[in-house]
Design a protein around this motif. Structure first.
Motif, mmCIF file in Angstrom:
data_model
loop_
_atom_site.group_PDB
_atom_site.id
_atom_site.type_symbol
_atom_site.label_atom_id
_atom_site.label_comp_id
_atom_site.label_asym_id
_atom_site.label_seq_id
_atom_site.Cartn_x
_atom_site.Cartn_y
_atom_site.Cartn_z
ATOM 1 N N GLU A 35 0.731 -1.011 0.184
ATOM 2 C CA GLU A 35 -0.026 -0.261 -0.069
ATOM 3 C C GLU A 35 0.977 1.380 -0.493
ATOM 4 O OE1 GLU A 35 -3.908 -1.759 1.875
ATOM 5 O OE2 GLU A 35 -2.533 -0.546 3.727
ATOM 6 N N GLU A 36 1.595 1.503 0.513
ATOM 7 C CA GLU A 36 2.942 2.758 0.640
ATOM 8 C C GLU A 36 3.593 3.119 -0.763
ATOM 9 O OE1 GLU A 36 3.810 3.870 3.329
ATOM 10 O OE2 GLU A 36 2.085 3.861 4.412
ATOM 11 N N MET A 37 3.501 1.432 -1.320
ATOM 12 C CA MET A 37 4.526 1.630 -2.502
ATOM 13 C C MET A 37 3.364 2.392 -3.810
ATOM 14 S SD MET A 37 6.314 -1.521 -2.528
ATOM 15 C CE MET A 37 7.479 -1.505 -4.196
ATOM 16 N N ALA A 38 2.608 1.871 -3.220
ATOM 17 C CA ALA A 38 1.355 2.092 -4.438
ATOM 18 C C ALA A 38 1.211 3.379 -5.573
ATOM 19 C CB ALA A 38 -0.301 1.463 -4.332
ATOM 20 N N PRO A 39 0.760 3.652 -6.072
ATOM 21 C CA PRO A 39 0.425 5.150 -7.000
ATOM 22 C C PRO A 39 -0.692 5.978 -6.152
ATOM 23 C CG PRO A 39 0.277 3.191 -8.219
ATOM 24 C CD PRO A 39 0.874 2.841 -7.308
ATOM 25 N N ILE A 41 -4.119 5.995 -4.106
ATOM 26 C CA ILE A 41 -4.528 5.820 -2.626
ATOM 27 C C ILE A 41 -4.407 3.633 -2.544
ATOM 28 C CG2 ILE A 41 -6.294 5.991 -0.927
ATOM 29 C CD1 ILE A 41 -6.394 8.888 -1.115
ATOM 30 N N ASP A 42 -3.587 3.393 -2.549
ATOM 31 C CA ASP A 42 -3.597 1.869 -2.252
ATOM 32 C C ASP A 42 -4.174 1.579 -3.899
ATOM 33 O OD1 ASP A 42 -3.176 2.365 0.046
ATOM 34 O OD2 ASP A 42 -5.259 1.834 0.687
ATOM 35 N N CYS A 43 -3.619 1.865 -4.413
ATOM 36 C CA CYS A 43 -3.715 1.404 -6.493
ATOM 37 C C CYS A 43 -4.192 -0.060 -6.535
ATOM 38 C CB CYS A 43 -3.115 2.267 -7.248
ATOM 39 S SG CYS A 43 -3.454 2.507 -8.697
ATOM 40 N N CYS A 44 -4.955 -0.810 -6.934
ATOM 41 C CA CYS A 44 -4.454 -2.124 -7.758
ATOM 42 C C CYS A 44 -4.234 -1.925 -8.811
ATOM 43 C CB CYS A 44 -6.368 -2.112 -8.216
ATOM 44 S SG CYS A 44 -6.032 -4.040 -9.241
ATOM 45 N N MET A 45 -2.689 -2.951 -9.072
ATOM 46 C CA MET A 45 -2.272 -2.791 -9.805
ATOM 47 C C MET A 45 -2.373 -3.597 -11.100
ATOM 48 S SD MET A 45 0.943 -1.921 -8.581
ATOM 49 C CE MET A 45 -0.253 -0.434 -8.269
ATOM 50 N N ARG A 182 -2.591 13.091 -7.755
ATOM 51 C CA ARG A 182 -1.885 11.624 -7.869
ATOM 52 C C ARG A 182 -3.022 10.452 -7.088
ATOM 53 N NH1 ARG A 182 3.650 12.603 -4.698
ATOM 54 N NH2 ARG A 182 3.683 10.374 -5.153
ATOM 55 N N THR A 183 -4.035 11.189 -6.109
ATOM 56 C CA THR A 183 -4.591 9.739 -5.506
ATOM 57 C C THR A 183 -5.390 9.979 -5.809
ATOM 58 O OG1 THR A 183 -5.302 11.800 -3.654
ATOM 59 C CG2 THR A 183 -3.115 10.804 -3.661
ATOM 60 N N GLN A 184 -6.280 10.541 -7.270
ATOM 61 C CA GLN A 184 -7.828 10.076 -7.551
ATOM 62 C C GLN A 184 -7.288 8.981 -8.020
ATOM 63 O OE1 GLN A 184 -8.367 12.014 -11.552
ATOM 64 N NE2 GLN A 184 -6.806 11.201 -12.463
ATOM 65 N N PRO A 185 -8.936 8.118 -7.477
ATOM 66 C CA PRO A 185 -9.570 6.682 -8.497
ATOM 67 C C PRO A 185 -8.965 6.776 -9.399
ATOM 68 C CG PRO A 185 -11.508 7.699 -7.186
ATOM 69 C CD PRO A 185 -10.410 9.114 -7.265
ATOM 70 N N PHE A 186 -8.885 5.321 -10.226
ATOM 71 C CA PHE A 186 -7.985 5.215 -11.571
ATOM 72 C C PHE A 186 -6.487 5.903 -11.994
ATOM 73 C CE2 PHE A 186 -11.885 3.386 -11.265
ATOM 74 C CZ PHE A 186 -11.301 2.017 -11.873
ATOM 75 N N ARG A 223 5.699 17.535 -14.212
ATOM 76 C CA ARG A 223 5.930 16.406 -14.366
ATOM 77 C C ARG A 223 6.713 15.517 -12.545
ATOM 78 N NH1 ARG A 223 4.403 13.956 -19.446
ATOM 79 N NH2 ARG A 223 6.522 12.678 -19.266
ATOM 80 N N ALA A 224 7.574 17.034 -12.536
ATOM 81 C CA ALA A 224 8.308 16.851 -11.280
ATOM 82 C C ALA A 224 7.371 16.267 -10.581
ATOM 83 C CB ALA A 224 9.953 17.411 -11.478
ATOM 84 N N ALA A 225 6.739 17.095 -10.301
ATOM 85 C CA ALA A 225 5.996 17.225 -9.006
ATOM 86 C C ALA A 225 5.009 15.742 -9.268
ATOM 87 C CB ALA A 225 5.134 18.382 -8.946
ATOM 88 N N LEU A 226 4.854 15.235 -9.801
ATOM 89 C CA LEU A 226 4.166 13.754 -9.955
ATOM 90 C C LEU A 226 5.002 13.270 -10.029
ATOM 91 C CD1 LEU A 226 1.264 14.950 -12.649
ATOM 92 C CD2 LEU A 226 0.894 14.540 -10.552
ATOM 93 N N GLN A 227 6.516 13.181 -9.722
ATOM 94 C CA GLN A 227 7.285 12.065 -9.872
ATOM 95 C C GLN A 227 6.977 10.928 -10.823
ATOM 96 O OE1 GLN A 227 6.709 10.160 -6.142
ATOM 97 N NE2 GLN A 227 7.467 11.534 -5.337
ATOM 98 N N VAL A 228 7.143 11.907 -12.270
ATOM 99 C CA VAL A 228 7.162 11.355 -13.507
ATOM 100 C C VAL A 228 9.176 10.934 -14.060
ATOM 101 C CG1 VAL A 228 6.684 11.283 -16.407
ATOM 102 C CG2 VAL A 228 5.373 11.977 -14.511
#
Length: 228
Positions: A35-39, A41-45, A182-186, A223-228
């Motif tokens: 969960e900590e690693m996921a983009p 909020i707890d994004c399904c891989m 960064r945290t929106q669904p999908f 893009r830097a702020a979104l960690q691209v």
């Protein structure tokens, strides 16, 4: 003489995974780490939706018991993907890997193309992995495309809101917009848009959108702020 060791081993792995002590001492810490690693909020891989709540085995336990506690084989997944769609489905790519896209080793956008306005996934031309992943993960099932399309509209609004905040020197609001994106669904919608923005087809992909949206998706600071 038939070798029954593999079925026995797989059944043993299944029993071990279900033990109360394993669920407490192994499953829960693994899930929290994923969960900590996921983009997002707890994004399904698999489907990209947020609030994933299970740990899935990329190669099912029933296919390879030895990978039951193998870290690279454990992925954060939503219950819908884990049980209703993917389950124990597995196919070899004919070489040494899986026909299903492995998000820990591959860029999904090498095999998948997301229509931002429609929210529908299509396989990249010639990609058997793209086709199989769409089918197995039910990427276009139910309301998923509609929610992705709405996510794109929200993302475009947040991009413009971020630019307005930057112009006004409002750092706090800039951070809020980044957090929302960064945290929106999908979360895959955001990353698909960023991926498309730097492709050669970008002018055609974004032809119906405000030109400022494409410029913002290409903005180095954003893009830097979104960690691209």
């Amino acid at each position: 003489m038939a070798d029954t060791s593999v079925p026995d081993r797989n059944e043993h792995a299944e029993r071990m995974w279900k033990r109360n002590t394993v669920r407490r001492d192994v499953y829960q810490p693994v899930r929290e780490a994923l969960e900590e690693m996921a983009p997002g909020i707890d994004c399904c891989m698999y489907c990209g939706n947020h609030m994933a709540d299970t740990v899935d085995h990329f190669v099912p336990k029933s296919r390879c018991g030895l990978r039951t506690f193998y870290w690279p084989n454990l992925l954060l997944a939503c219950s819908t993907c884990n049980t209703r769609f993917k389950g124990n489905k597995h196919r070899s790519d004919g070489l040494v890997g899986s026909l299903l896209i492995d998000p820990t080793r591959e860029d999904p956008f090498d095999h998948l193309d997301l229509g931002l306005a429609s929210g529908v996934y299509r396989p990249v031309e010639g990609s058997a992995k793209g086709e199989w992943t769409i089918e197995v993960c039910g990427l276009n099932e139910g309301k998923r495309p509609r929610v992705r399309a709405e996510g794109w509209l929200n993302l475009a609004d947040d991009l413009q809101g971020w630019e307005q905040a930057r112009a006004a020197g409002d750092v706090r609001n800039m951070r809020r917009k980044i957090y929302r994106m960064r945290t929106q669904p999908f979360a895959d919608v955001c990353y698909a848009a960023l991926h498309k923005a730097v492709s050669e087809e970008a002018p055609l992909v974004f032809v119906d959108d405000d030109p400022a949206v494409l410029d913002l998706l290409r903005d180095d600071e954003l893009r830097a702020a979104l960690q691209v």
